[in-house]
Enzyme design. Structure first.
Site, PDB file in Angstrom:
ATOM      1  CD  GLU A  31     -63.047  27.107 -49.061  1.00  0.00           C
ATOM      2  OE1 GLU A  31     -63.432  26.064 -49.592  1.00  0.00           O
ATOM      3  OE2 GLU A  31     -63.652  27.623 -48.073  1.00  0.00           O
ATOM      4  CB  ALA A  46     -59.135  10.506 -40.214  1.00  0.00           C
ATOM      5  CG  HIS A  49     -66.160   4.303 -43.600  1.00  0.00           C
ATOM      6  ND1 HIS A  49     -66.383   3.829 -42.330  1.00  0.00           N
ATOM      7  CD2 HIS A  49     -66.265   5.649 -43.524  1.00  0.00           C
ATOM      8  CE1 HIS A  49     -66.618   4.857 -41.524  1.00  0.00           C
ATOM      9  NE2 HIS A  49     -66.549   5.971 -42.217  1.00  0.00           N
ATOM     10  CB  CYS A 442     -44.367  25.631 -31.357  1.00  0.00           C
ATOM     11  SG  CYS A 442     -45.957  24.920 -31.783  1.00  0.00           S
TER      12      CYS A 442
HETATM   13  C1  LIG Z   1     -68.216  13.930 -37.516  1.00  0.00           C
HETATM   14  C2  LIG Z   1     -67.843  13.462 -38.886  1.00  0.00           C
HETATM   15  C3  LIG Z   1     -67.194  12.248 -39.081  1.00  0.00           C
HETATM   16  C4  LIG Z   1     -66.882  11.801 -40.349  1.00  0.00           C
HETATM   17  N1  LIG Z   1     -66.133  10.685 -40.503  1.00  0.00           N
HETATM   18  C5  LIG Z   1     -65.815  10.251 -41.747  1.00  0.00           C
HETATM   19  C6  LIG Z   1     -64.980   9.118 -41.912  1.00  0.00           C
HETATM   20  O1  LIG Z   1     -64.440   8.582 -40.957  1.00  0.00           O
HETATM   21  N2  LIG Z   1     -64.773   8.657 -43.157  1.00  0.00           N
HETATM   22  C7  LIG Z   1     -65.322   9.250 -44.248  1.00  0.00           C
HETATM   23  O2  LIG Z   1     -65.146   8.740 -45.344  1.00  0.00           O
HETATM   24  N3  LIG Z   1     -66.061  10.373 -44.127  1.00  0.00           N
HETATM   25  C8  LIG Z   1     -66.296  10.891 -42.906  1.00  0.00           C
HETATM   26  N4  LIG Z   1     -67.018  12.029 -42.743  1.00  0.00           N
HETATM   27  C9  LIG Z   1     -67.491  12.730 -43.931  1.00  0.00           C
HETATM   28  C10 LIG Z   1     -66.404  13.565 -44.578  1.00  0.00           C
HETATM   29  O3  LIG Z   1     -65.701  14.300 -43.615  1.00  0.00           O
HETATM   30  C11 LIG Z   1     -67.075  14.494 -45.583  1.00  0.00           C
HETATM   31  O4  LIG Z   1     -67.824  13.703 -46.480  1.00  0.00           O
HETATM   32  C12 LIG Z   1     -66.086  15.311 -46.398  1.00  0.00           C
HETATM   33  O5  LIG Z   1     -65.139  15.949 -45.588  1.00  0.00           O
HETATM   34  C13 LIG Z   1     -66.882  16.326 -47.188  1.00  0.00           C
HETATM   35  O6  LIG Z   1     -65.999  17.072 -47.971  1.00  0.00           O
HETATM   36  P1  LIG Z   1     -66.539  18.276 -48.829  1.00  0.00           P
HETATM   37  O7  LIG Z   1     -65.404  18.717 -49.666  1.00  0.00           O
HETATM   38  O8  LIG Z   1     -67.807  17.884 -49.507  1.00  0.00           O
HETATM   39  O9  LIG Z   1     -66.982  19.373 -47.765  1.00  0.00           O
HETATM   40  P2  LIG Z   1     -66.112  20.485 -47.010  1.00  0.00           P
HETATM   41  O10 LIG Z   1     -64.848  19.953 -46.492  1.00  0.00           O
HETATM   42  O11 LIG Z   1     -67.030  21.124 -46.025  1.00  0.00           O
HETATM   43  O12 LIG Z   1     -65.760  21.505 -48.159  1.00  0.00           O
HETATM   44  C14 LIG Z   1     -66.718  22.388 -48.702  1.00  0.00           C
HETATM   45  C15 LIG Z   1     -66.033  23.721 -48.904  1.00  0.00           C
HETATM   46  O13 LIG Z   1     -66.900  24.604 -49.588  1.00  0.00           O
HETATM   47  C16 LIG Z   1     -66.671  25.900 -49.094  1.00  0.00           C
HETATM   48  N5  LIG Z   1     -67.819  26.744 -49.453  1.00  0.00           N
HETATM   49  C17 LIG Z   1     -69.085  26.663 -48.961  1.00  0.00           C
HETATM   50  N6  LIG Z   1     -69.863  27.604 -49.536  1.00  0.00           N
HETATM   51  C18 LIG Z   1     -69.081  28.283 -50.399  1.00  0.00           C
HETATM   52  C19 LIG Z   1     -69.310  29.380 -51.279  1.00  0.00           C
HETATM   53  N7  LIG Z   1     -70.516  29.960 -51.389  1.00  0.00           N
HETATM   54  N8  LIG Z   1     -68.277  29.860 -52.012  1.00  0.00           N
HETATM   55  C20 LIG Z   1     -67.039  29.298 -51.911  1.00  0.00           C
HETATM   56  N9  LIG Z   1     -66.767  28.255 -51.083  1.00  0.00           N
HETATM   57  C21 LIG Z   1     -67.781  27.749 -50.351  1.00  0.00           C
HETATM   58  C22 LIG Z   1     -66.503  25.678 -47.604  1.00  0.00           C
HETATM   59  O14 LIG Z   1     -65.847  26.751 -46.979  1.00  0.00           O
HETATM   60  C23 LIG Z   1     -65.701  24.393 -47.580  1.00  0.00           C
HETATM   61  O15 LIG Z   1     -64.319  24.612 -47.498  1.00  0.00           O
HETATM   62  C24 LIG Z   1     -67.290  12.548 -41.477  1.00  0.00           C
HETATM   63  C25 LIG Z   1     -67.906  13.779 -41.290  1.00  0.00           C
HETATM   64  C26 LIG Z   1     -68.133  14.257 -39.996  1.00  0.00           C
HETATM   65  C27 LIG Z   1     -68.687  15.611 -39.807  1.00  0.00           C
END
Ligand SMILES: Cc1cc2nc3c(=O)[nH]c(=O)nc-3n(C[C@H](O)[C@H](O)[C@H](O)COP(=O)(O)OP(=O)(O)OC[C@H]3O[C@@H](n4cnc5c(N)ncnc54)[C@H](O)[C@@H]3O)c2cc1C
Length: 479
Positions: A31, A46, A49, A442
């Site tokens: 990470e 959060a 769906h 805090c």
């Molecule tokens: C405004 C908004 C509202 C949403 N609402 C909902 C909802 O209500 N319900 C729902 O189901 N979904 C919702 N989503 C979607 C949901 O939040 C995402 O689909 C989900 O959090 C994606 O998770 P992820 O692990 O793919 O991405 P991330 O949480 O972004 O994790 C990816 C990780 O990869 C790391 N990374 C990137 N590049 C590298 C690298 N080169 N080397 C090492 N690490 C790296 C990053 O630092 C990050 O920690 C919403 C999203 C947004 C933005």
């Protein structure tokens, strides 16, 4: 050599890692940030769906409905808050009513259970604070709310309890093909692995392009929110959607699992994948749009505003597949909404893909699906509180007055696997600093506790990322 490297510790990477920990494998999560759940997973709506939104037969539809079914059990096993509060997509005129019919039909095709279209009277009986202009709603009782970063943290902890390794501040910069697998390089290490799972969120295109020719592009689509105090938490009791537009599910009004009210997001394509700022203009739009579905939102109870970035792919659907010609290199990209809901099902599917490729995954007979118990001191009975304080007096000292969080809970959060080592990390794990004063009271105490428990100086404690130090020295010290 590792068996699998998972790139990215968001909800998707941690779901994949925990699923992999059910097998006898050497697994490493890399990470780039200073904590897990520090990307999109820390700023979203959060919502779990129900699944009527996605196009039938799409990956989004499949994994949404499957993930929704898995979420409650997963949250229970990992001691993460989840509430199946249901959702109401409201119609403000007759045209919206026909959109609701379309959404209902799509839901049926996606196999969403128990939906129904309700009339104005039933809607107002369920949600008295809804706009009097509402004419009906699509009710989906299987929708819910949960703690997204709490789940990712718990998944990482449980995966580590079951043998997975986690390396923070480890940005993957380079990947090359080697005999029998891949060499994954960060600034200070080259690590060999048989398989790679790319869960890099907004940067999944960049990681894909390190080893393969470009196939998709990820655009950051920003969404801004208001978070209101718990005094406003019962304005609505379920997730209130508006009829969707082409690029967004509309502005939502919903309670959070901790009793606050959340209002947002808007949807705005931007260029900068790091721009998590808020703007007056977009927040004004969120306020005005939300007020159409619920005109009794007490915005004067706002405690903070924030934004999150959707990893929006130009393919229009989740990309979850082995990259052509690269055995065991799996892209899990473009996981925009409903990615949170879909994540448990995505994790399971990715491991099935790897099992098909490898054919020799042996079960981890010692796998423990449960997380070590988390004590929420204020949820204990009087007797239990007395017992707890007798055993450990730190549970008798309140550090965060807004959320009533004790020193004992903070110390526990620091010392767990994937523990909180930063001020925001503590906030995300036990809510110290999440309340009305947003850490005003805090934060200095949390800094002291972190310094003491980690054996570092207070000036070395950071807010979130490396170099985000808060204290720079003693007051009146000659520098
Ligand atoms: C405004 C908004 C509202 C949403 N609402 C909902 C909802 O209500 N319900 C729902 O189901 N979904 C919702 N989503 C979607 C949901 O939040 C995402 O689909 C989900 O959090 C994606 O998770 P992820 O692990 O793919 O991405 P991330 O949480 O972004 O994790 C990816 C990780 O990869 C790391 N990374 C990137 N590049 C590298 C690298 N080169 N080397 C090492 N690490 C790296 C990053 O630092 C990050 O920690 C919403 C999203 C947004 C933005």
């Amino acid at each position: 050599m590792y068996d699998v490297i998972v790139i990215g510790a968001g909800i998707v990477g941690t779901c994949v890692a925990r699923e992999l920990s059910k097998y006898d494998l050497k697994v490493l999560i890399l990470e780039k940030e200073n904590d897990v759940a520090d990307g999109t997973t820390k700023a979203n709506s959060a919502i779990v769906h129900s699944g009527y939104d996605a196009k039938p037969n799409s990956a989004k539809a499949r994994f949404n409905v499957e993930g929704n079914k898995m979420m409650e059990d997963l949250c229970r096993k990992l001691d993460v808050p989840f509430k199946r509060v249901g959702s109401l997509t409201i119609a403000l005129d007759e045209e919206d009513m026909s959109t609701l019919e379309e959404m209902y039909d799509r839901g049926i095709q996606n196999r969403v259970p128990d939906m129904r279209i309700i009339d104005r009277e039933e809607l107002l009986a369920m949600e008295p604070n809804i706009s009097p202009k509402a004419v009906g709603a699509l009710y989906a009782p299987t929708a819910g709310i949960m703690g997204p970063w709490e789940l990712a943290i718990a998944l990482a902890e449980n995966a580590m309890d079951n043998g997975v390794e986690l390396s923070l501040n480890s940005e993957v910069k380079h990947i090359e093909k080697i005999d029998g697998g891949y060499r994954v390089s960060t600034d200070d290490r080259d690590i060999d692995t048989r398989y790679v799972v790319n869960c890099a969120g907004l940067y999944a295109d960049k990681v894909h392009n390190m080893i393969a020719s470009p196939e998709f592009e990820i655009t950051p689509r920003r969404g801004q929110y208001f978070l209101l105090d718990k005094s406003a938490g019962d304005t609505v009791s379920s997730v209130i959607f508006q009829c969707p537009t082409k690029i967004s599910k509309g502005v939502v009004v919903l309670p959070t699992v901790h009793g606050n009210l959340l209002v947002g997001p808007d949807a705005e394509n931007i260029d900068d994948k790091e721009n998590k700022g808020t703007t007056d203009e977009r927040l004004k739009y969120v306020k005005e749009t939300a007020s159409k579905s619920c005109n009794k939102i007490p915005f004067n109870a706002t405690i903070t505003s924030f934004s999150g970035l959707r990893a929006s792919p130009d393919t229009g659907d989740f990309i979850i597949k082995e990259v052509d010609g690269l055995k065991g290199f799996i892209d899990v990209a473009g996981i925009e909404s409903p990615g949170l809901t879909a994540s448990p099902a995505i994790g399971k599917y990715v491991v099935e893909l790897l099992k098909d490729i490898d054919g020799d995954f042996k079960e981890n007979k010692d796998f423990n699906p449960h997380r070590k118990e988390v004590i929420n001191f204020m949820d204990l009975s009087q007797e239990e509180k007395h017992e707890m304080i007798k055993k450990d007096p730190r549970y008798g000292r309140i550090i965060c007055r807004c959320e009533n969080i004790t020193e004992g809970e903070i110390v526990d959060a620091i010392h767990r696997n994937a523990g909180g080592r930063t001020i925001d990390g503590i906030k995300r794990r036990v809510r110290a600093g999440m309340g009305r004063c947003q850490g005003g009271f805090c934060q200095p105490r949390v800094i002291e506790i972190l310094a003491r428990e980690l054996g570092i100086d207070v000036t070395e404690v950071v807010k979130d990322g490396l170099n985000s130090n808060i204290a720079i020295g003693e007051t009146k010290e000659q520098i």
